[in-house]
Design an enzyme around this catalytic site. Structure first.
Site, mmCIF file in Angstrom:
data_model
loop_
_atom_site.group_PDB
_atom_site.id
_atom_site.type_symbol
_atom_site.label_atom_id
_atom_site.label_comp_id
_atom_site.label_asym_id
_atom_site.label_seq_id
_atom_site.Cartn_x
_atom_site.Cartn_y
_atom_site.Cartn_z
ATOM 1 N N LYS A 221 0.845 -1.289 -0.006
ATOM 2 C CA LYS A 221 -0.095 -0.074 0.043
ATOM 3 C C LYS A 221 1.003 1.196 0.045
ATOM 4 C CE LYS A 221 -1.926 2.769 2.834
ATOM 5 N NZ LYS A 221 -1.803 4.150 2.039
ATOM 6 N N GLU B 231 9.831 0.623 10.854
ATOM 7 C CA GLU B 231 11.077 1.661 10.446
ATOM 8 C C GLU B 231 10.151 3.159 10.573
ATOM 9 O OE1 GLU B 231 13.069 4.310 9.394
ATOM 10 O OE2 GLU B 231 12.549 3.839 7.355
ATOM 11 N N CYS C 38 13.695 10.421 7.443
ATOM 12 C CA CYS C 38 13.609 9.904 8.775
ATOM 13 C C CYS C 38 14.649 10.006 9.522
ATOM 14 C CB CYS C 38 12.912 8.272 8.839
ATOM 15 S SG CYS C 38 13.784 7.561 7.609
ATOM 16 N N GLU D 163 9.701 15.144 15.960
ATOM 17 C CA GLU D 163 10.285 15.226 14.847
ATOM 18 C C GLU D 163 9.320 16.310 13.963
ATOM 19 O OE1 GLU D 163 9.042 11.487 12.533
ATOM 20 O OE2 GLU D 163 11.133 11.634 11.597
#
Ligand code: NAP
Ligand code: MG
Length: 497
Positions: free
Chosen positions: A191, A266, A300, A400
């Site tokens: 997906k 992850e 990331c 983040e």
């Protein structure tokens, strides 16, 4: 592709709208008949209409993947044949490189020079590297101490694997997921992110062209709350591999409980990048720029906490703010562009919201901090932003941001900076800039991160394991480490008496 006179070309793929999904070797519409828009972030305009998969489509895709796995069309191929299919796919990616690069750039907003020079060639490399593993997945013979027993292990695929990926590197994320899963003999439902479905779907066409048996790779575009959640909770899915936010990662894990599917995650980061005074400072400043502004900071591993030794702090800040103010923002398809738009209006609001929060909490922007005007006002652009006067406990130093925003933090000594760098819920990556070999190894050992880059940043290779400590996730991608995530070990005991 046909030339349209602007240096870009019109992909025939984009003419086939609405773009369908790949299930069981067929290109099909959603069961619901629904479609959704994918947007060009440089202009804010609709780029394509795409079939919107949800629970029903996921059910069909899982059934197709199960049939392909159990039916044996895939597993009956020899290792050499499976490896060759992956090599063929790598060749097809190279043959269609320019089209893939343009689709990636139009859909995601990343500057075309990076799609051409990085995303597409690295995607081909990834399939090639894992094609090599197919013929090298070995079991072992085990010297058990029970008399007359011959004991050995088989390394077998996990089965039907669901893979959910983010929008920041759409094509590479698809490769990181598909290549090892297929090399290990699994079947897959992928997906892609709702913001960037195009390159994965074009890759699906190349999978078909390469000749993979039907149902081995299924690609279902759609939304996380519907298609993603249905895949994560599906009772007939044996494993989920997820890349994205830590928040959604936790939801994936909760959804895995009922059938105890295997999960690898992850997730996010708030990575420290540390400049010591003995580093080559010009090189380190360039490295710090790349660490935070590459891919508009939507990485990331972004080096979003820049620790600089107090004795060189002003010098580094001067160089960094100067370089940040000179970065060339522009439409992603322009080869001269260095910093493109963010992925979406939502992400733009999130990033500008963090910039406001930083200012409110007392930090100061030394470069950027605003949206550019003029002909960039329509796209989701934000200037490369450098914050000074930051404390470790401020929101912008802890959370983040996933945008081109770096916080600079002065430090005095090695132990202090290692402790501050490690004070985060995340542990994905870290950077160290120094010419002192003792500091290199001390810091590499001290930092709680899945990857430590020394005098470099954001290096990736299909052969080098990658993954997080702490809430940055678990499991490793790439290298032979990822083979453990896509295989399971069966022990066979044979009584020879
Ligand atoms: P996200 O929500 O974690 O999206 C990642 C993937 O998960 C997408 O395919 C998404 O679908 C899907 N998803 C969302 N909710 C789901 C659910 N309940 N069940 C199953 N799948 C689900 O990330 P995002 O919304 O794109 O970005 C939000 C923030 O996440 C960013 O600002 C950034 O901080 C972080 N992020 C981190 C990474 C990374 O590589 N570590 C990557 C992307 C984002 P949709 O396509 O519908 O979104
Ligand atoms: Mg898009």
């Amino acid at each position: 592709m046909t030339a349209n006179g602007t240096g870009t070309t019109q992909s025939a793929f984009l003419q086939r709208q609405p773009i369908k999904m790949l299930i069981g070797g067929q290109w099909v519409e959603a069961v619901s008949g629904k479609v959704f828009d994918t947007i060009n972030p440089s202009t804010g305009k609709v780029l394509a209409k795409v079939a919107e998969g949800d629970r029903e489509d996921i059910n069909r895709a899982v059934a197709a993947a199960r049939k392909a796995f159990e039916g044996g069309s895939w597993r009956k191929l020899t290792s050499s044949q499976r490896g060759r299919l992956l090599l063929k796919l790598a060749d097809l990616i190279e043959q269609n490189a320019e089209e893939l690069a343009q689709l990636e750039t139009l859909d995601n907003g990343k500057p075309i020079k990076y799609s051409r020079g990085g995303d597409v060639p690295l995607t081909a490399d990834h399939f090639r590297y894992f094609a090599g593993w197919v013929t090298k997945l070995e079991g072992e013979t085990i010297p058990v101490s029970v008399p007359n027993m011959f004991t050995y292990t088989l390394r077998e695929p996990v089965g039907v694997v669901g893979q959910i990926i983010p929008w920041n590197f759409p094509l590479q994320m698809a490769a990181w997921k598909l290549a090892p899963a297929l090399a290990c003999g699994n079947t897959v439902i992928l997906k892609p992110a709702e913001q960037t479905p195009l390159s994965a779907l074009r890759l699906g066409e190349l999978v078909c062209e390469a000749g993979f048996p039907e149902g081995v790779v299924n690609i279902v575009p759609g939304f996380g709350e519907t298609a993603g959640a249905a895949l994560a909770a599906h009772p007939d899915v044996d494993k989920i591999a997820f890349t994205g936010s830590t928040e959604v990662g936790k939801r994936i894990l909760r959804a895995s409980v009922d059938n105890l599917k295997k999960v690898t995650l992850e997730l996010g980061g708030k990575s420290p990048n540390i400049i010591f005074p003995d580093a080559d400072l010009k090189f380190a400043i360039r490295g710090a720029m790349n660490a935070i502004f590459f891919n508009q900071g939507q990485v990331c591993t972004a080096g979003s906490r820049l620790f600089v030794h107090a004795s060189v702090y002003d010098q580094v800040m001067g160089g960094l703010t100067d370089a940040a103010s000179r970065m060339k923002l522009g439409a992603s398809i322009d080869p001269a562009t260095e910093l493109g738009p963010l992925i979406s209006q939502e992400q733009l609001e999130r990033v500008t919201g963090y910039i406001e929060t930083g200012r409110r909490e007392g930090a100061k922007t030394m470069a950027g901090g605003e949206r550019p005007g003029g002909n960039l006002a329509q796209g989701y652009f934000v200037q490369p932003t450098v914050f000074d006067h930051v404390r470790d406990d401020m929101t912008i130093a802890r959370e983040e941001i996933f945008g081109p925003v770096v916080v600079a933090l002065p430090f005095e000594d090695v132990e202090e900076v290692a402790a501050r760098a490690n004070k985060s819920i995340y542990g994905l990556a870290a950077g160290v800039w120094t010419n002192d070999v003792k500091k290199v190894h001390k810091m590499a050992a001290a930092l709680n991160a899945g990857v430590v880059w020394v005098n470099t940043y954001n290096q990736f290779d299909a052969a080098a394991p990658f993954g997080g400590y702490k809430q940055s996730g678990y499991g490793r991608e790439m290298g032979h480490a990822v083979l453990d995530a896509y295989t399971q070990i069966k022990t066979v005991w044979v009584n020879l008496r």
